[in-house]
Design a protein around this motif. Structure first.
Motif, PDB file in Angstrom:
ATOM      1  N   GLN A 192       0.839  -1.213   0.000  1.00  0.00           N
ATOM      2  CA  GLN A 192       0.000   0.000   0.000  1.00  0.00           C
ATOM      3  C   GLN A 192       0.872   1.261   0.000  1.00  0.00           C
ATOM      4  O   GLN A 192       0.497   2.267  -0.601  1.00  0.00           O
ATOM      5  CB  GLN A 192      -0.935   0.004   1.220  1.00  0.00           C
ATOM      6  CG  GLN A 192      -1.984  -1.096   1.150  1.00  0.00           C
ATOM      7  CD  GLN A 192      -2.825  -1.191   2.414  1.00  0.00           C
ATOM      8  OE1 GLN A 192      -2.611  -0.454   3.384  1.00  0.00           O
ATOM      9  NE2 GLN A 192      -3.782  -2.099   2.417  1.00  0.00           N
ATOM     10  N   ASP A 242       2.233   1.554  -3.470  1.00  0.00           N
ATOM     11  CA  ASP A 242       1.173   2.007  -4.370  1.00  0.00           C
ATOM     12  C   ASP A 242       1.053   3.535  -4.374  1.00  0.00           C
ATOM     13  O   ASP A 242       0.820   4.143  -5.422  1.00  0.00           O
ATOM     14  CB  ASP A 242      -0.145   1.355  -3.935  1.00  0.00           C
ATOM     15  CG  ASP A 242      -1.179   1.303  -5.036  1.00  0.00           C
ATOM     16  OD1 ASP A 242      -0.972   1.964  -6.074  1.00  0.00           O
ATOM     17  OD2 ASP A 242      -2.202   0.620  -4.865  1.00  0.00           O
ATOM     18  N   GLN A 278      -3.797  -2.765  -4.783  1.00  0.00           N
ATOM     19  CA  GLN A 278      -5.183  -2.496  -4.375  1.00  0.00           C
ATOM     20  C   GLN A 278      -5.710  -1.200  -4.975  1.00  0.00           C
ATOM     21  O   GLN A 278      -6.918  -1.038  -5.107  1.00  0.00           O
ATOM     22  CB  GLN A 278      -5.278  -2.395  -2.847  1.00  0.00           C
ATOM     23  CG  GLN A 278      -5.146  -3.730  -2.125  1.00  0.00           C
ATOM     24  CD  GLN A 278      -5.157  -3.517  -0.617  1.00  0.00           C
ATOM     25  OE1 GLN A 278      -4.149  -3.149  -0.035  1.00  0.00           O
ATOM     26  NE2 GLN A 278      -6.298  -3.727   0.014  1.00  0.00           N
ATOM     27  N   LEU A 327      -5.757   1.869  -3.666  1.00  0.00           N
ATOM     28  CA  LEU A 327      -6.552   2.608  -2.669  1.00  0.00           C
ATOM     29  C   LEU A 327      -6.411   4.115  -2.858  1.00  0.00           C
ATOM     30  O   LEU A 327      -5.389   4.589  -3.361  1.00  0.00           O
ATOM     31  CB  LEU A 327      -6.071   2.244  -1.254  1.00  0.00           C
ATOM     32  CG  LEU A 327      -6.242   0.790  -0.835  1.00  0.00           C
ATOM     33  CD1 LEU A 327      -5.653   0.576   0.565  1.00  0.00           C
ATOM     34  CD2 LEU A 327      -7.701   0.378  -0.864  1.00  0.00           C
ATOM     35  N   ARG A 373      -5.542   7.878  -1.780  1.00  0.00           N
ATOM     36  CA  ARG A 373      -4.547   8.440  -0.882  1.00  0.00           C
ATOM     37  C   ARG A 373      -5.255   9.330   0.151  1.00  0.00           C
ATOM     38  O   ARG A 373      -6.375   9.782  -0.081  1.00  0.00           O
ATOM     39  CB  ARG A 373      -3.542   9.297  -1.659  1.00  0.00           C
ATOM     40  CG  ARG A 373      -2.796   8.530  -2.727  1.00  0.00           C
ATOM     41  CD  ARG A 373      -1.578   9.318  -3.202  1.00  0.00           C
ATOM     42  NE  ARG A 373      -1.927  10.626  -3.729  1.00  0.00           N
ATOM     43  CZ  ARG A 373      -2.318  10.844  -4.985  1.00  0.00           C
ATOM     44  NH1 ARG A 373      -2.411   9.835  -5.837  1.00  0.00           N
ATOM     45  NH2 ARG A 373      -2.605  12.055  -5.386  1.00  0.00           N
ATOM     46  N   ASN A 396     -11.425   8.539  -7.073  1.00  0.00           N
ATOM     47  CA  ASN A 396     -11.165   7.284  -6.356  1.00  0.00           C
ATOM     48  C   ASN A 396     -11.356   7.533  -4.866  1.00  0.00           C
ATOM     49  O   ASN A 396     -10.404   7.784  -4.142  1.00  0.00           O
ATOM     50  CB  ASN A 396      -9.757   6.773  -6.669  1.00  0.00           C
ATOM     51  CG  ASN A 396      -9.458   5.432  -6.003  1.00  0.00           C
ATOM     52  OD1 ASN A 396     -10.374   4.734  -5.553  1.00  0.00           O
ATOM     53  ND2 ASN A 396      -8.188   5.078  -5.932  1.00  0.00           N
ATOM     54  N   PRO A 433     -13.045   6.401  -1.002  1.00  0.00           N
ATOM     55  CA  PRO A 433     -13.417   5.183  -0.281  1.00  0.00           C
ATOM     56  C   PRO A 433     -14.936   4.993  -0.299  1.00  0.00           C
ATOM     57  O   PRO A 433     -15.681   5.974  -0.288  1.00  0.00           O
ATOM     58  CB  PRO A 433     -12.916   5.446   1.148  1.00  0.00           C
ATOM     59  CG  PRO A 433     -12.397   6.825   1.199  1.00  0.00           C
ATOM     60  CD  PRO A 433     -12.428   7.412  -0.162  1.00  0.00           C
ATOM     61  N   SER A 466      -4.185   4.896   8.405  1.00  0.00           N
ATOM     62  CA  SER A 466      -5.025   4.450   7.295  1.00  0.00           C
ATOM     63  C   SER A 466      -6.459   4.374   7.798  1.00  0.00           C
ATOM     64  O   SER A 466      -6.707   4.404   9.007  1.00  0.00           O
ATOM     65  CB  SER A 466      -4.545   3.100   6.759  1.00  0.00           C
ATOM     66  OG  SER A 466      -4.550   2.146   7.776  1.00  0.00           O
ATOM     67  N   GLU A 499      -5.216  -6.828   4.938  1.00  0.00           N
ATOM     68  CA  GLU A 499      -4.959  -5.832   3.904  1.00  0.00           C
ATOM     69  C   GLU A 499      -6.280  -5.320   3.312  1.00  0.00           C
ATOM     70  O   GLU A 499      -6.433  -4.143   3.022  1.00  0.00           O
ATOM     71  CB  GLU A 499      -4.136  -6.524   2.810  1.00  0.00           C
ATOM     72  CG  GLU A 499      -3.325  -5.634   1.966  1.00  0.00           C
ATOM     73  CD  GLU A 499      -2.198  -6.399   1.260  1.00  0.00           C
ATOM     74  OE1 GLU A 499      -1.180  -5.770   0.975  1.00  0.00           O
ATOM     75  OE2 GLU A 499      -2.348  -7.617   0.994  1.00  0.00           O
ATOM     76  N   GLU A 500      -7.249  -6.250   3.174  1.00  0.00           N
ATOM     77  CA  GLU A 500      -8.535  -5.904   2.555  1.00  0.00           C
ATOM     78  C   GLU A 500      -9.363  -4.985   3.438  1.00  0.00           C
ATOM     79  O   GLU A 500     -10.263  -4.305   2.945  1.00  0.00           O
ATOM     80  CB  GLU A 500      -9.354  -7.169   2.262  1.00  0.00           C
ATOM     81  CG  GLU A 500      -8.767  -8.066   1.184  1.00  0.00           C
ATOM     82  CD  GLU A 500      -7.476  -8.767   1.606  1.00  0.00           C
ATOM     83  OE1 GLU A 500      -7.357  -9.146   2.798  1.00  0.00           O
ATOM     84  OE2 GLU A 500      -6.575  -8.888   0.758  1.00  0.00           O
ATOM     85  N   LEU A 543      -9.285   0.787   3.631  1.00  0.00           N
ATOM     86  CA  LEU A 543     -10.052   1.431   2.556  1.00  0.00           C
ATOM     87  C   LEU A 543      -9.340   2.623   1.933  1.00  0.00           C
ATOM     88  O   LEU A 543      -9.665   3.028   0.819  1.00  0.00           O
ATOM     89  CB  LEU A 543     -11.405   1.914   3.086  1.00  0.00           C
ATOM     90  CG  LEU A 543     -12.306   0.877   3.755  1.00  0.00           C
ATOM     91  CD1 LEU A 543     -13.626   1.502   4.135  1.00  0.00           C
ATOM     92  CD2 LEU A 543     -12.530  -0.313   2.833  1.00  0.00           C
ATOM     93  N   ALA A 544      -8.388   3.178   2.655  1.00  0.00           N
ATOM     94  CA  ALA A 544      -7.655   4.346   2.132  1.00  0.00           C
ATOM     95  C   ALA A 544      -6.334   4.487   2.869  1.00  0.00           C
ATOM     96  O   ALA A 544      -6.219   4.121   4.038  1.00  0.00           O
ATOM     97  CB  ALA A 544      -8.475   5.622   2.307  1.00  0.00           C
TER      98      ALA A 544
END
Ligand SMILES: *[C@@H]1O[C@H](CO)[C@@H](O)[C@H](O)[C@H]1NC(C)=O
Ligand SMILES: *[C@@H]1O[C@H](CO)[C@@H](O)[C@H](O)[C@H]1NC(C)=O
Ligand SMILES: *[C@@H]1O[C@H](CO)[C@@H](O)[C@H](O)[C@H]1NC(C)=O
Ligand SMILES: *[C@@H]1O[C@H](CO)[C@@H](O)[C@H](O)[C@H]1NC(C)=O
Length: 362
Positions: free
Chosen positions: A224, A227, A250, A252, A254, A279, A281, A327, A337-338, A341-342
């Protein structure tokens, strides 16, 4: 504990030797394709503007054998793609600036030289990571990057701290993924070099406390963090053969802090913003969400108020110094990890350096 006289005497012998400035002859080193990190000054104190990486290595390198991937090939592919970003940031700075750009800011007259040396180290990381990927797997090549510092030396220096702090935390996190013991040690050895780069900046550039308390911060989901650095890649500019960066990705949103007077210290309220706008959440009404804060080895979850987008940074953190990460998750302490959400957002707490916000690059 007391140091023995002999130890101090031997340190005194070594220190003057390493304090010598790079000789100007180091400009003219040949950029050899067979130069090996640890055996070549190209990756230590080569002073030329030209990249220390031979053109043979400045591209995607296809697999030359077939068979199963090495146990840590995926990890080092992700890390190599990240390193192309970091190395390129420094190479662009070396190309763009000269020593006087930094002395004009009132900084020490060796600031440019240090940036050149860090560029050399990062070039060495490129070669180390390429060699850690087995011949059964592709070695990702460089993309085009947009760092947004333009010609501003101070904007570059802020970005430099952001990149070094990010790399310290993703290297720490990646060690959780490493299969081979030697990979874990290699990640630790590289992470310590990034810490030295950051320590230099905090001392010589920012004139602040270079320490981080008893432990740097562990964030469990390193991909993450990787990413987030996709923000520096010019869309569509990567070699087509490169694997997706990072894998798995993922994608996600930022997190940024809406900064108006907040010091982002423990105990203070921060208001969050998610980027980019397309993008965001996916929050469901009636469900509980958490801002999960990481500092040192500690994890603290705080209910996240959807109505105000605001949270209080846990008061119990010691942070006069060091890294706090946050996060947004749909489970307390983000156990998977799932569940994230952000984010994550990285906040560097250092006297005088308030928040280290991810620079806007898009
Ligand atoms: C750099 O600064 C140091 C300390 O202020 C000074 O002694 C040295 O002469 C300077 N070097 C150059 C090349 O200006
Ligand atoms: C980049 O710097 C140049 C020269 O200082 C300036 O004219 C230009 O507006 C800057 N561009 C951006 C996007 O900041
Ligand atoms: C890593 O080291 C430990 C301790 O020596 C050993 O038990 C383990 O088998 C090693 N793991 C690998 C993958 O080599
Ligand atoms: C920031 O805070 C100041 C003082 O609290 C206030 O006057 C100003 O309107 C705020 N700005 C924004 C953009 O919220």
């Amino acid at each position: 504990m007391r140091f023995s006289r002999n130890l101090l005497a031997s340190m005194a012998l070594i220190l003057p030797a390493i304090a010598l400035p790079a000789s100007s002859g180091q400009n003219k080193l040949q950029i050899a394709a067979d130069a090996v990190p640890g055996e070549s000054s190209l990756f230590v104190n080569y002073a030329g503007k030209k990249s220390p990486i031979a053109s043979k290595w400045m591209k995607t390198i296809s697999a030359t054998s077939s068979g199963p991937a090495g146990p840590d090939d995926l990890l080092f592919q992700n890390l190599l793609s990240a390193e192309w970003i970091i190395y390129s940031l420094y190479q662009e700075a070396v190309d763009t600036f000269s020593p006087s750009d930094f002395t004009k800011l009132g900084l020490r007259n060796d600031t440019y030289q240090r940036i050149v040396e860090i560029r050399d180290n990062e070039a060495g990381h490129i070669r180390i990571f390429q060699d850690q990927i087995s011949t059964n797997s592709i070695k990702p090549g460089p993309c085009q990057y947009e760092f947004g510092f333009n010609t501003s030396a101070s904007a570059f220096l802020a970005l430099q701290v952001y990149i070094e702090v990010s790399s310290m935390v993703f290297l720490t996190g990646l060690s959780l993924q490493a299969e081979a013991n030697i990979s874990k040690s290699a990640l630790m050895a590289i992470g310590q070099v990034e810490t030295r780069h950051n320590t230099w900046a905090l001392l010589d550039v920012y004139n602040t406390d270079p320490f981080s308390g008893p432990s740097d911060t562990i964030y469990p989901y390193a991909n993450q963090i990787l990413d987030m650095t996709n923000a520096f890649i010019v869309p569509g500019s990567c070699p087509a053969e490169n694997p997706i960066y990072p894998t798995p990705r993922q994608g996600l949103p930022r997190i940024d802090i809406i900064g108006n007077g907040t010091t982002a210290r423990p105990g203070s309220d921060i208001k969050l913003l998610f980027e980019p706008l397309d993008n965001q959440p996916k929050f469901e009404s009636g469900k509980d969400y958490y801002a999960v804060f990481y500092h040192g080895l500690n994890t603290v979850s705080v209910p996240y108020n959807l109505k105000h987008n605001s949270v209080k940074i846990p008061k119990q953190f010691d942070s006069e110094v060091g890294i706090i990460m946050v996060s947004i998750a749909d489970e307390r302490d983000a156990p998977t990890e799932e569940s994230v959400l952000a984010g994550p957002l990285i906040i560097l707490e250092q006297p005088g350096v308030l928040t280290l916000k991810e620079p806007y690059v898009d």
